[in-house]
Design a protein around this motif. Structure first.
Motif, PDB file in Angstrom:
ATOM      1  N   ARG A  16      -0.128  15.478   1.028  1.00  0.00           N
ATOM      2  CA  ARG A  16       1.073  15.968   0.348  1.00  0.00           C
ATOM      3  C   ARG A  16       1.903  14.828  -0.250  1.00  0.00           C
ATOM      4  NH1 ARG A  16       3.385  17.786   4.463  1.00  0.00           N
ATOM      5  NH2 ARG A  16       4.942  16.145   4.705  1.00  0.00           N
ATOM      6  N   GLU A  17       2.193  13.808   0.541  1.00  0.00           N
ATOM      7  CA  GLU A  17       3.105  12.751   0.111  1.00  0.00           C
ATOM      8  C   GLU A  17       2.385  11.572  -0.546  1.00  0.00           C
ATOM      9  OE1 GLU A  17       6.304  13.124   0.174  1.00  0.00           O
ATOM     10  OE2 GLU A  17       6.249  15.029   1.274  1.00  0.00           O
ATOM     11  N   LEU A  18       1.236  11.180  -0.008  1.00  0.00           N
ATOM     12  CA  LEU A  18       0.516  10.026  -0.550  1.00  0.00           C
ATOM     13  C   LEU A  18      -0.499  10.431  -1.623  1.00  0.00           C
ATOM     14  CD1 LEU A  18      -0.039   8.087   2.804  1.00  0.00           C
ATOM     15  CD2 LEU A  18       1.777   7.765   1.118  1.00  0.00           C
ATOM     16  N   GLU A  19      -0.725  11.730  -1.733  1.00  0.00           N
ATOM     17  CA  GLU A  19      -1.600  12.279  -2.772  1.00  0.00           C
ATOM     18  C   GLU A  19      -3.017  11.715  -2.710  1.00  0.00           C
ATOM     19  OE1 GLU A  19       0.532  11.670  -6.444  1.00  0.00           O
ATOM     20  OE2 GLU A  19       1.865  13.372  -6.057  1.00  0.00           O
ATOM     21  N   PHE A  20      -3.536  11.567  -1.506  1.00  0.00           N
ATOM     22  CA  PHE A  20      -4.925  11.154  -1.338  1.00  0.00           C
ATOM     23  C   PHE A  20      -5.849  12.262  -1.834  1.00  0.00           C
ATOM     24  CE2 PHE A  20      -3.630   8.520   2.625  1.00  0.00           C
ATOM     25  CZ  PHE A  20      -3.291   7.433   1.829  1.00  0.00           C
ATOM     26  N   GLU A  21      -6.960  11.868  -2.424  1.00  0.00           N
ATOM     27  CA  GLU A  21      -7.967  12.843  -2.834  1.00  0.00           C
ATOM     28  C   GLU A  21      -8.893  13.184  -1.670  1.00  0.00           C
ATOM     29  OE1 GLU A  21     -10.052  11.424  -6.230  1.00  0.00           O
ATOM     30  OE2 GLU A  21      -8.288  11.463  -7.522  1.00  0.00           O
ATOM     31  N   GLY A  22      -8.991  12.282  -0.743  1.00  0.00           N
ATOM     32  CA  GLY A  22      -9.808  12.503   0.448  1.00  0.00           C
ATOM     33  C   GLY A  22      -9.431  11.499   1.509  1.00  0.00           C
ATOM     34  N   THR A  47      -2.642  15.519  13.109  1.00  0.00           N
ATOM     35  CA  THR A  47      -2.467  16.755  12.351  1.00  0.00           C
ATOM     36  C   THR A  47      -1.383  16.558  11.293  1.00  0.00           C
ATOM     37  OG1 THR A  47      -3.117  18.148  14.228  1.00  0.00           O
ATOM     38  CG2 THR A  47      -1.818  19.195  12.491  1.00  0.00           C
ATOM     39  N   ALA A  48      -0.251  15.992  11.714  1.00  0.00           N
ATOM     40  CA  ALA A  48       0.861  15.756  10.786  1.00  0.00           C
ATOM     41  C   ALA A  48       0.509  14.680   9.762  1.00  0.00           C
ATOM     42  CB  ALA A  48       2.106  15.353  11.566  1.00  0.00           C
ATOM     43  N   LEU A  49      -0.235  13.666  10.172  1.00  0.00           N
ATOM     44  CA  LEU A  49      -0.573  12.569   9.266  1.00  0.00           C
ATOM     45  C   LEU A  49      -1.537  13.020   8.164  1.00  0.00           C
ATOM     46  CD1 LEU A  49      -0.873   9.584  11.749  1.00  0.00           C
ATOM     47  CD2 LEU A  49       0.789   9.837   9.899  1.00  0.00           C
ATOM     48  N   LEU A  50      -2.482  13.871   8.490  1.00  0.00           N
ATOM     49  CA  LEU A  50      -3.379  14.389   7.459  1.00  0.00           C
ATOM     50  C   LEU A  50      -2.592  15.170   6.403  1.00  0.00           C
ATOM     51  CD1 LEU A  50      -6.428  15.539   9.611  1.00  0.00           C
ATOM     52  CD2 LEU A  50      -6.421  13.699   7.917  1.00  0.00           C
ATOM     53  N   PHE A  99       0.811  -1.217   0.000  1.00  0.00           N
ATOM     54  CA  PHE A  99       0.000   0.000   0.000  1.00  0.00           C
ATOM     55  C   PHE A  99       0.850   1.276   0.000  1.00  0.00           C
ATOM     56  CE2 PHE A  99      -3.016  -3.064   1.919  1.00  0.00           C
ATOM     57  CZ  PHE A  99      -4.072  -2.900   1.050  1.00  0.00           C
ATOM     58  N   GLY A 100       2.039   1.191   0.579  1.00  0.00           N
ATOM     59  CA  GLY A 100       2.838   2.404   0.740  1.00  0.00           C
ATOM     60  C   GLY A 100       2.453   3.190   1.977  1.00  0.00           C
ATOM     61  N   PHE A 101       1.558   2.631   2.769  1.00  0.00           N
ATOM     62  CA  PHE A 101       1.142   3.239   4.036  1.00  0.00           C
ATOM     63  C   PHE A 101       0.565   2.145   4.915  1.00  0.00           C
ATOM     64  CE2 PHE A 101      -2.403   3.762   1.038  1.00  0.00           C
ATOM     65  CZ  PHE A 101      -3.458   3.183   1.732  1.00  0.00           C
ATOM     66  N   GLY A 102       0.121   2.514   6.105  1.00  0.00           N
ATOM     67  CA  GLY A 102      -0.458   1.546   7.038  1.00  0.00           C
ATOM     68  C   GLY A 102      -0.710   2.221   8.367  1.00  0.00           C
ATOM     69  N   ILE A 103      -0.923   1.410   9.374  1.00  0.00           N
ATOM     70  CA  ILE A 103      -1.041   1.931  10.742  1.00  0.00           C
ATOM     71  C   ILE A 103       0.348   1.889  11.354  1.00  0.00           C
ATOM     72  CG2 ILE A 103      -2.165   1.702  12.982  1.00  0.00           C
ATOM     73  CD1 ILE A 103      -4.075   2.427  10.748  1.00  0.00           C
TER      74      ILE A 103
END
Length: 289
Positions: free
Chosen positions: A227-233, A219-222, A168-172
């Motif tokens: 910015r980095e993961l380029e989520f649309e929402g 706050t930092a994760l949002l 995924f490139g991310f996780g918990i």
């Protein structure tokens, strides 16, 4: 720590590309070598960029750290055991290749830092910290509960580290207090079936609550997610009545999109959209959360 990168390709890349790679690596004090030699095989911290993984393993050993260079000739091969591949040398640098090496040796990636916290990937040594963090009544609302069998949980953790983070490139991730190195909670993103947006999840150990850690990390994760993961929402689900989590989502600037029922639980669904200004949170003033 990454010490050198070895280019072992069946063809000769353009000089400009190798020079660019060499310059990029030099910024991280990493050497670039072309081709495998006896000298190359000495030492640790080596990543091999190659279109011939089997040949590299024959010379460097089956545990060699390989970044697969995809070509028409090898694209149909079975490379499931190689987590990362590229089609060009362009854009490669010491930071990315260091992360490839870290993944190979099982060292967790550092995702970001806040004033008091380090957000990093989970490591197998975090098992006991997880049981301490999840020792609370509502721990399993939206993050999976831990198994009562520690060895079963250890196996799940190992699989999650090896498969979920790279895929995924991310996780918990783990929240670590920088001052003392103690794990105080978890936070990050996951995919929930039936929803378009990735989901923000968070939990802080009971003894570490009311210090503002959750608000500070999220706050930092949002910001990182957009910015980095380029989520649309991004979304978050909160069980009705969980006032602390609801307040965190509101203070983070979340928009209450709908009230839903998820697996028998009445929930509030908060949403953040790309381009939406995130709330400016006075973290130090949010100790009660």
């Amino acid at each position: 720590m990454l010490e050198k990168v070895v280019l072992e390709l069946e063809w000769e890349p353009a000089a400009a590309k190798t020079e660019e790679l060499e310059e990029g690596l030099a910024l991280y004090q990493v050497k670039l070598e072309r081709g495998i030699s006896e000298e190359t095989l000495t030492g640790n911290g080596i990543v091999y960029i190659t279109d011939r993984p089997d040949a590299v393993r024959e010379r460097a050993g089956k545990d060699a750290c390989i970044l697969l260079f995809l070509t028409e000739g090898n694209r149909s091969g079975d490379w499931k055991d190689i987590p990362y591949a590229v089609e060009s040398l362009e854009g490669l640098d010491g930071d990315f290749l260091e992360k490839v090496y870290q993944r190979h040796i099982g060292e967790p990636w550092e995702i970001l830092e806040t004033e008091r916290l380090l957000v990093r990937e989970m490591a197998e040594g975090d098992l006991e910290a997880l049981y301490r963090i999840y020792d609370q009544a509502d721990a399993g609302d939206f993050l999976d509960r831990l198994s009562a069998d520690r060895e079963e949980e250890r196996a799940y953790m190992k699989s999650y580290i090896e498969k979920a983070y790279p895929f995924f490139g991310f996780g918990i991730w783990m929240l670590v207090e920088k001052e003392c190195g103690r794990c105080v909670g978890r936070a990050g993103f996951c995919r929930r079936e039936g929803f378009a947006y990735p989901e923000l999840g968070f939990i802080v150990a009971k003894k570490e609550q009311r210090k503002g850690y959750c608000l500070e990390a999220c706050t930092a994760l949002l910001e990182y997610g957009f910015r980095e993961l380029e989520f649309e929402g991004i979304q978050a689900l909160v069980v009705e009545g969980n006032r602390a989590s609801e307040e965190i989502c509101r203070r983070l600037g979340g928009h209450l999109a709908e009230n839903i029922c998820w697996k028998g639980k009445k929930c509030l669904r908060f949403v953040w959209e790309a381009g939406q200004p995130l709330s400016s949170v006075d973290v130090m003033g949010a100790r009660k959360l």
